[in-house]
Design a protein around this motif. Structure first.
Motif, PDB file in Angstrom:
ATOM      1  N   LYS A 555       0.839  -1.198   0.000  1.00 27.04           N
ATOM      2  CA  LYS A 555       0.000   0.000   0.000  1.00 27.04           C
ATOM      3  C   LYS A 555       0.874   1.247   0.000  1.00 27.04           C
ATOM      4  N   ASN A 556       0.565   2.161  -0.926  1.00 28.04           N
ATOM      5  CA  ASN A 556       1.143   3.494  -0.845  1.00 28.04           C
ATOM      6  C   ASN A 556       0.089   4.515  -1.242  1.00 28.04           C
ATOM      7  N   GLU A 557       0.479   5.717  -1.540  1.00 27.70           N
ATOM      8  CA  GLU A 557      -0.474   6.787  -1.804  1.00 27.70           C
ATOM      9  C   GLU A 557      -1.315   6.528  -3.042  1.00 27.70           C
ATOM     10  N   HIS A 558      -0.791   5.745  -3.986  1.00 31.20           N
ATOM     11  CA  HIS A 558      -1.453   5.580  -5.281  1.00 31.20           C
ATOM     12  C   HIS A 558      -1.966   4.159  -5.535  1.00 31.20           C
ATOM     13  N   ILE A 559      -1.303   3.167  -4.958  1.00 29.07           N
ATOM     14  CA  ILE A 559      -1.545   1.782  -5.361  1.00 29.07           C
ATOM     15  C   ILE A 559      -1.723   0.885  -4.142  1.00 29.07           C
ATOM     16  N   GLU A 560      -2.661  -0.058  -4.257  1.00 28.41           N
ATOM     17  CA  GLU A 560      -2.779  -1.164  -3.324  1.00 28.41           C
ATOM     18  C   GLU A 560      -2.710  -2.464  -4.125  1.00 28.41           C
ATOM     19  N   PHE A 561      -1.970  -3.420  -3.595  1.00 29.83           N
ATOM     20  CA  PHE A 561      -1.843  -4.718  -4.247  1.00 29.83           C
ATOM     21  C   PHE A 561      -1.840  -5.804  -3.172  1.00 29.83           C
ATOM     22  N   HIS A 606      -5.516  -2.267  -6.862  1.00 30.54           N
ATOM     23  CA  HIS A 606      -6.369  -1.094  -6.703  1.00 30.54           C
ATOM     24  C   HIS A 606      -5.519   0.154  -6.947  1.00 30.54           C
ATOM     25  N   LEU A 607      -5.857   0.891  -8.002  1.00 31.92           N
ATOM     26  CA  LEU A 607      -5.151   2.128  -8.338  1.00 31.92           C
ATOM     27  C   LEU A 607      -6.047   3.316  -8.026  1.00 31.92           C
ATOM     28  N   HIS A 608      -5.562   4.244  -7.196  1.00 29.86           N
ATOM     29  CA  HIS A 608      -6.283   5.479  -6.888  1.00 29.86           C
ATOM     30  C   HIS A 608      -5.292   6.635  -7.002  1.00 29.86           C
ATOM     31  N   PRO A 609      -5.038   7.090  -8.229  1.00 28.78           N
ATOM     32  CA  PRO A 609      -3.949   8.048  -8.463  1.00 28.78           C
ATOM     33  C   PRO A 609      -4.188   9.387  -7.770  1.00 28.78           C
ATOM     34  N   HIS A 610      -3.193   9.842  -7.019  1.00 31.68           N
ATOM     35  CA  HIS A 610      -3.244  11.145  -6.345  1.00 31.68           C
ATOM     36  C   HIS A 610      -2.771  12.217  -7.328  1.00 31.68           C
ATOM     37  N   PRO A 611      -3.419  13.371  -7.438  1.00 30.74           N
ATOM     38  CA  PRO A 611      -4.470  13.892  -6.545  1.00 30.74           C
ATOM     39  C   PRO A 611      -5.908  13.624  -7.004  1.00 30.74           C
ATOM     40  N   ILE A 612      -6.100  12.846  -8.055  1.00 30.55           N
ATOM     41  CA  ILE A 612      -7.478  12.570  -8.495  1.00 30.55           C
ATOM     42  C   ILE A 612      -7.998  11.354  -7.732  1.00 30.55           C
ATOM     43  N   ASP A 613      -8.177  11.549  -6.400  1.00 31.53           N
ATOM     44  CA  ASP A 613      -8.529  10.433  -5.521  1.00 31.53           C
ATOM     45  C   ASP A 613      -9.931   9.897  -5.764  1.00 31.53           C
ATOM     46  N   TRP A 614     -10.734  10.631  -6.541  1.00 30.65           N
ATOM     47  CA  TRP A 614     -12.096  10.192  -6.798  1.00 30.65           C
ATOM     48  C   TRP A 614     -12.154   9.076  -7.840  1.00 30.65           C
ATOM     49  N   LEU A 615     -11.032   8.783  -8.485  1.00 33.07           N
ATOM     50  CA  LEU A 615     -10.998   7.780  -9.541  1.00 33.07           C
ATOM     51  C   LEU A 615     -10.324   6.510  -9.025  1.00 33.07           C
ATOM     52  N   HIS A 616     -10.982   5.349  -9.252  1.00 27.95           N
ATOM     53  CA  HIS A 616     -10.457   4.079  -8.764  1.00 27.95           C
ATOM     54  C   HIS A 616     -10.491   3.043  -9.887  1.00 27.95           C
ATOM     55  N   PHE A 617      -9.364   2.341 -10.066  1.00 29.96           N
ATOM     56  CA  PHE A 617      -9.305   1.181 -10.951  1.00 29.96           C
ATOM     57  C   PHE A 617      -9.047  -0.043 -10.074  1.00 29.96           C
ATOM     58  N   GLU A 618      -9.912  -1.052 -10.165  1.00 30.39           N
ATOM     59  CA  GLU A 618      -9.777  -2.237  -9.339  1.00 30.39           C
ATOM     60  C   GLU A 618      -9.806  -3.497 -10.197  1.00 30.39           C
ATOM     61  N   SER A 619      -8.972  -4.450  -9.840  1.00 31.85           N
ATOM     62  CA  SER A 619      -8.950  -5.724 -10.554  1.00 31.85           C
ATOM     63  C   SER A 619      -8.653  -6.834  -9.551  1.00 31.85           C
ATOM     64  N   SER A 620      -9.370  -7.954  -9.656  1.00 31.21           N
ATOM     65  CA  SER A 620      -9.116  -9.081  -8.759  1.00 31.21           C
ATOM     66  C   SER A 620      -9.328 -10.392  -9.510  1.00 31.21           C
ATOM     67  N   PHE A 621      -8.488 -11.371  -9.163  1.00 28.26           N
ATOM     68  CA  PHE A 621      -8.558 -12.701  -9.758  1.00 28.26           C
ATOM     69  C   PHE A 621      -8.623 -13.713  -8.633  1.00 28.26           C
ATOM     70  N   ALA A 660     -20.230   6.142  -9.034  1.00 34.09           N
ATOM     71  CA  ALA A 660     -20.625   5.447 -10.256  1.00 34.09           C
ATOM     72  C   ALA A 660     -19.586   4.373 -10.524  1.00 34.09           C
ATOM     73  N   PHE A 661     -20.018   3.257 -11.122  1.00 39.83           N
ATOM     74  CA  PHE A 661     -19.066   2.189 -11.412  1.00 39.83           C
ATOM     75  C   PHE A 661     -19.494   1.441 -12.661  1.00 39.83           C
ATOM     76  N   ILE A 662     -18.529   0.803 -13.271  1.00 41.51           N
ATOM     77  CA  ILE A 662     -18.777  -0.144 -14.354  1.00 41.51           C
ATOM     78  C   ILE A 662     -17.818  -1.305 -14.126  1.00 41.51           C
ATOM     79  N   ALA A 663     -18.343  -2.531 -14.217  1.00 33.76           N
ATOM     80  CA  ALA A 663     -17.540  -3.710 -13.889  1.00 33.76           C
ATOM     81  C   ALA A 663     -17.770  -4.809 -14.909  1.00 33.76           C
ATOM     82  N   LEU A 664     -16.719  -5.545 -15.191  1.00 34.01           N
ATOM     83  CA  LEU A 664     -16.792  -6.713 -16.067  1.00 34.01           C
ATOM     84  C   LEU A 664     -16.240  -7.914 -15.300  1.00 34.01           C
ATOM     85  N   ARG A 665     -17.102  -8.901 -15.071  1.00 39.93           N
ATOM     86  CA  ARG A 665     -16.676 -10.140 -14.402  1.00 39.93           C
ATOM     87  C   ARG A 665     -16.551 -11.233 -15.446  1.00 39.93           C
ATOM     88  N   SER A 666     -15.349 -11.763 -15.585  1.00 39.55           N
ATOM     89  CA  SER A 666     -15.073 -12.831 -16.547  1.00 39.55           C
ATOM     90  C   SER A 666     -14.890 -14.142 -15.800  1.00 39.55           C
TER      91      SER A 666
END
Length: 742
Positions: A555-561, A606-621, A660-666
C-alpha cells in the motif's frame, strides 16, 4: 459450567468498579483543522460518539482498564491506539489524509482489531455496498466477496462456498451466535434476510480454533446493525425494485438510545416472480420472504448487555423444469416453507483491566417441504389459481423437520500482561432434530458439543504473533439406533510483520475438523430438489485438515496490491458417490471418504492516483482447485474468475456521496470437474451503477441504480443446481433503490 459460574462470581465480587469518561479533539495532521462528524469507537466496550463541528468528542460511563480507541472518517487513514482508563488529560488525535478507504473493526476475530492490525486475513463488506451492486438476496450478495461463491437453486436458495468448501464445512454466525438450519442440504439456503444487517466478514480457511466443528472451511460472520449512539434516535425506510423478477425488497427500521437503555426494530417484506432469461422465465423460482428483527440493550460502566430476536418466514419455490410462463409471485408445488427464530443475548462484564463475555443463543428452525399431490393443468383461471393456493396452504407437509439448537460461548479476556493479550473460553451446543412429516430424510437425533480453548496475541516490535489451542468433543445420539463420539485437538499459529514500510506479510498455519453430520451418517431417501436417493454411512470418521495461508499486501499513496495463497489438506473428505443403481426411479448415491487437497488464492490490484482520488481502478482474480488423492477432481469447485472495475466517488454540494461504477466479471471455463460432473463454459457479465445522497425535507434521501448482466448474456454457472437441466442463470436486471432517513 459450575466452575465457570464460580469464577465469574469471584471476579465480580473482588473487582472494584469505577465510572470514567474520556474527551478529546480530532484534527487533520497537516493543517491542524478540526475534523467534524468523524466516528470515535471503543470496540471492546462497543461504545462510540461523533465529533462535533470543532472536532470535539466525549464518552462517559467507561470502565477501568486498557481499551482500543478507533477514529475513522472518509478520506483519512483509520487511527487505532490502546488507551488506559482513567485518563489524566484530554486526548488530541491527528488523522492523516488518504485515498485508501477507511478501515473497519473486525468482529469475527476475538481481539477486535482493524484489518491492518489483524494477524488473520479477514474479508469484510458492508451490506449497503453489496446491495448497491444489485444483489437481490444475501446469498447473491456474498458472491461479490473475493474467494466466496454460492451453490444456487434459482435466486432464492443459495449456500456459501469459501475456497471450494461449503455446506457443513462453512459455519454461519448471526447476532453473535452460530446459525443452525439444516445446512447439510444442498437445497437448503441461508434463511436470513439482508435487512438489518450492517456488514459481512469472511474467515477463509479453518477456524475451528475459534468456533469448533463445522468451521473446517471457514466462517461467514454476519454483523447486525448497531444500536443508535447514546442519546440519539433515528429511523429509515428502504425500498428496492428489480426489473428481472418484477420484485421488490422493502424494510422499515427505527432505533433509539438513551443514557443507558437502547432499543431497535426492523421489519421487511420481499416478493419476487420467476427470474427471466433471454429465452424464458424459469418456472417456480418465485419466492416470498417476511423478516422481523428487534433488539434491546443496557449499558453502564460495569456491564453491557443486549438481547436480539429475529424471525424469518420464507416460502420458496423449487424449480424442476421450464413450464408455464407466468408472473405470479406465489410459489407452486413443490415448494419449501421455512421459519427461523433466532434468540440471542450478549453480555460483557468489565472488571479492572479484564472482562468476561457471555453469548447465548437459541435457534428454532421449522422446515416444511410440500410436494405435488394432484395433476396440474397447463392453463388456470385466476379463480382456480386462488383456490389452488388456498388448498396448498391446507396441505400437510410431506417433509417437516424441527431443529432446536441452544448454544453458548463464554470468553474471559485476561489483563494485558506485557506484550500478551490472552483469551480463554468455552463453547458448546445442544441440538435436537425431530421429524413430523410422513417422509423422513434423517432420523430424530440429539447432538451435543463441548469445547475449551485459549488464544494469545503477542505484540513484538517488528511482528505480531497469534497462537492458540483447542479441544472439542461432539456426541451424536440417534434415537433407537446408535451413539457416536468425536474428539479433536486443533491449533493455530500466525505471524504478521512489515517487510518494508509499505509491505505487510501474513503467514498462518491452522488445523480444523468436522464431525460427519446426520445426513452423512443416516440418510436413506430422497425429496424434492435433491434429484437423487441418498444413503448414509454410520462408519464415517471426522474430517481433519491442515491449511497454510500466505498473504502479501502493498500500500502506498497511489496503489494497493494483495496476493493471498493457500494450500489445504483435508483427510477423510466426505462426498457423495453414485452407486449405479436406482430406487424409486432416482439414482442412488452413497456417502464415502477419501483424502483431498485444495489450493489456490486471490490476487487484487487497486489504483487510486493522487491527486485525483475520486478515480479508482480495481482488478481481482480468484482461483481454487480441488483434488482427491487418486487424482480425480472434487465436485462443486467454482470456476476461476477475473473482475475489473472502474469506480468514481465524490462529494458534491447538492449530491453527497456520489458514486458510479462499471464492472466486467469474466468467469473462465471449468474443465476440472469430478467424474460425475460436466464441464461448464466461461462467460462475461457486464454491470454498472450510480447513486448519491440528496436532501429532501431536510432529511437524507439515498438513491441507487444498478444493472447486472447488461448484455442479457445466456450462461450457466458451474455451481447452479439447475445446470443438469440446462437452465440458464438470471438475465439482465435493473434495480432501483431508495433509502429515506426519517
Amino acid at each position: 459450567m459450575k466452575q465457570i459460574t464460580t469464577l465469574f462470581l469471584l471476579c465480580f465480587a473482588s473487582s472494584i468498579f469505577a465510572q470514567h469518561s474520556i474527551e478529546g479533539t480530532l484534527l487533520e495532521n497537516n493543517t491542524n483543522t478540526p475534523i467534524a462528524f468523524a466516528n470515535i469507537y471503543l470496540p471492546q466496550i462497543e461504545k462510540g460518539a461523533t465529533t462535533d463541528e470543532s472536532g470535539y468528542f466525549f464518552l462517559n460511563n467507561l470502565p477501568t482498564g486498557s481499551y482500543k480507541i478507533v477514529c475513522s472518517f472518509i478520506g483519512y487513514e483509520s487511527y487505532s491506539k490502546t488507551i488506559s482508563i482513567p485518563l489524566t488529560e484530554s486526548l488530541e488525535i491527528f488523522l492523516n489524509s488518504s485515498a485508501i478507504e477507511m478501515e473497519e473493526i473486525i468482529i469475527s476475530t476475538p481481539f477486535h482489531k482493524l484489518q491492518s492490525e489483524n494477524v488473520m486475513k479477514v474479508e469484510q463488506e458492508k451490506i449497503t455496498d453489496l446491495k448497491a451492486k444489485g444483489a437481490i438476496t444475501l446469498s447473491d450478495g456474498i458472491t461479490n466477496i473475493a474467494g466466496v461463491e454460492s451453490i444456487s437453486t434459482g435466486m432464492s436458495i443459495g449456500k456459501p462456498v469459501i475456497r471450494g468448501l461449503s455446506s457443513n464445512r462453512v459455519l454461519v454466525y448471526t447476532q453473535g451466535v452460530r446459525l443452525e438450519n439444516q445446512q447439510y442440504g444442498s437445497e437448503h439456503g441461508l434463511g436470513l434476510s439482508d435487512s438489518g444487517i450492517e456488514s459481512i466478514e469472511v474467515i477463509k480457511g479453518p477456524a475451528s480454533l475459534l468456533y469448533g466443528s463445522d468451521a473446517l472451511g471457514g466462517v461467514l460472520y454476519i454483523n447486525p446493525e448497531k444500536f443508535a449512539q447514546q442519546n440519539t434516535q433515528t429511523g429509515d425506510l428502504n425500498a428496492t425494485y428489480f426489473s428481472n423478477t418484477l420484485g421488490y425488497n422493502t424494510n422499515l427500521g427505527y432505533k433509539s438510545s438513551g443514557e443507558n437503555l437502547k432499543f431497535l426494530f426492523r421489519g421487511s417484506l420481499s416478493e419476487h416472480s420467476d427470474y427471466d432469461t433471454a429465452d424464458y422465465r424459469v418456472t417456480n423460482t418465485r419466492f416470498k420472504e417476511q423478516d422481523f428483527k428487534a433488539g434491546i440493550g443496557y449499558q453502564d460502566s460495569k456491564i453491557k448487555t443486549e438481547f436480539r430476536y429475529n424471525v424469518n418466514n420464507s416460502k420458496l419455490g423449487i424449480p424442476e423444469e421450464i413450464g408455464e410462463q407466468t408472473k405470479s409471485k406465489s410459489p407452486e408445488l413443490p415448494y419449501q416453507e421455512i421459519t427461523n427464530h433466532v434468540f440471542s443475548s450478549k453480555s460483557n462484564v468489565f472488571f479492572d483491566n479484564s472482562s468476561l463475555e457471555i453469548n447465548l443463543g437459541y435457534i428454532y428452525n421449522n422446515r416444511k417441504e410440500f410436494e405435488e399431490h394432484h395433476d396440474g393443468h397447463e392453463e388456470h383461471s385466476e379463480e382456480e389459481e386462488e383456490e389452488e393456493e388456498h388448498d396448498d396452504e391446507a396441505l400437510e407437509a410431506a417433509l417437516q423437520m424441527k431443529l432446536k439448537t441452544f448454544n453458548y460461548d463464554i470468553k474471559y479476556q485476561l489483563p494485558v500482561y506485557g506484550k500478551f493479550e490472552t483469551i480463554v473460553g468455552t463453547q458448546g451446543m445442544n441440538q435436537i432434530n425431530t421429524n413430523y412429516g410422513e417422509e423422513q430424510l434423517i432420523p430424530d437425533a440429539t447432538t451435543n458439543d463441548f469445547g475449551l480453548f485459549a488464544m494469545s496475541h503477542i505484540h513484538f516490535d517488528k511482528a505480531d504473533v497469534q497462537l492458540g489451542l483447542r479441544f472439542d468433543n461432539r456426541v451424536i445420539d440417534v434415537v433407537d439406533s446408535f451413539n457416536k463420539n468425536f474428539n479433536s485437538f486443533n491449533g493455530a499459529l500466525g505471524v504478521k510483520t512489515k517487510i518494508a514500510n509499505t509491505i505487510t506479510a501474513r503467514v498462518n498455519f491452522a488445523t480444523g475438523f468436522r464431525a460427519p453430520n446426520l445426513a452423512e451418517l443416516t440418510s436413506y431417501g430422497t425429496h424434492e430438489g435433491t434429484n437423487r436417493f441418498e444413503i448414509g454411512n454410520e462408519n464415517l470418521t471426522s474430517e481433519q485438515n491442515f491449511q497454510t495461508d500466505l498473504s502479501l499486501e502493498f500500500k502506498n499513496e497511489h496503489i494497493e496490491f494483495f496476493a493471498n495463497g493457500f494450500y489445504n489438506i483435508v483427510n477423510n473428505y466426505i462426498f457423495l458417490l453414485p452407486e449405479g443403481t436406482f430406487i424409486d426411479n432416482e439414482p442412488v448415491y452413497n456417502y464415502v471418504q477419501d483424502n483431498a487437497k485444495l489450493y489456490g488464492g486471490e490476487i487484487g490490484f487497486h489504483l487510486h492516483p493522487h491527486p485525483i482520488d475520486w478515480l479508482h481502478f480495481e482488478s481481482s482474480f480468484e482461483s481454487v482447485t480441488g483434488k482427491q488423492d487418486n487424482g480425480e477432481y472434487l465436485p462443486l469447485i467454482p470456476a476461476n474468475s477475473l473482475t475489473n472495475t472502474i469506480r468514481i466517488e465524490n462529494d458534491g454540494e447538492k449530491i453527497q456521496k456520489q458514486y458510479a461504477f462499471i464492472a466486467l466479471r469474466s468467469t473462465f471455463n471449468q474443465n476440472n470437474v469430478s467424474q460425475f460432473e460436466t464441464t461448464t463454459s466461461g462467460y462475461n457479465l457486464l454491470s454498472a451503477g450510480f447513486g448519491g445522497v440528496v436532501s429532501l425535507f431536510k432529511k437524507d434521501l439515498s438513491i441507487t441504480v444498478s444493472g447486472s448482466n447488461l448484455t442479457n448474456k445466456k450462461y450457466i454457472n458451474h455451481l447452479s443446481r439447475l445446470k443438469p437441466e440446462g437452465i440458464y442463470n438470471m438475465g439482465r436486471n435493473i434495480s432501483v433503490g431508495i433509502t429515506y432517513t426519517l
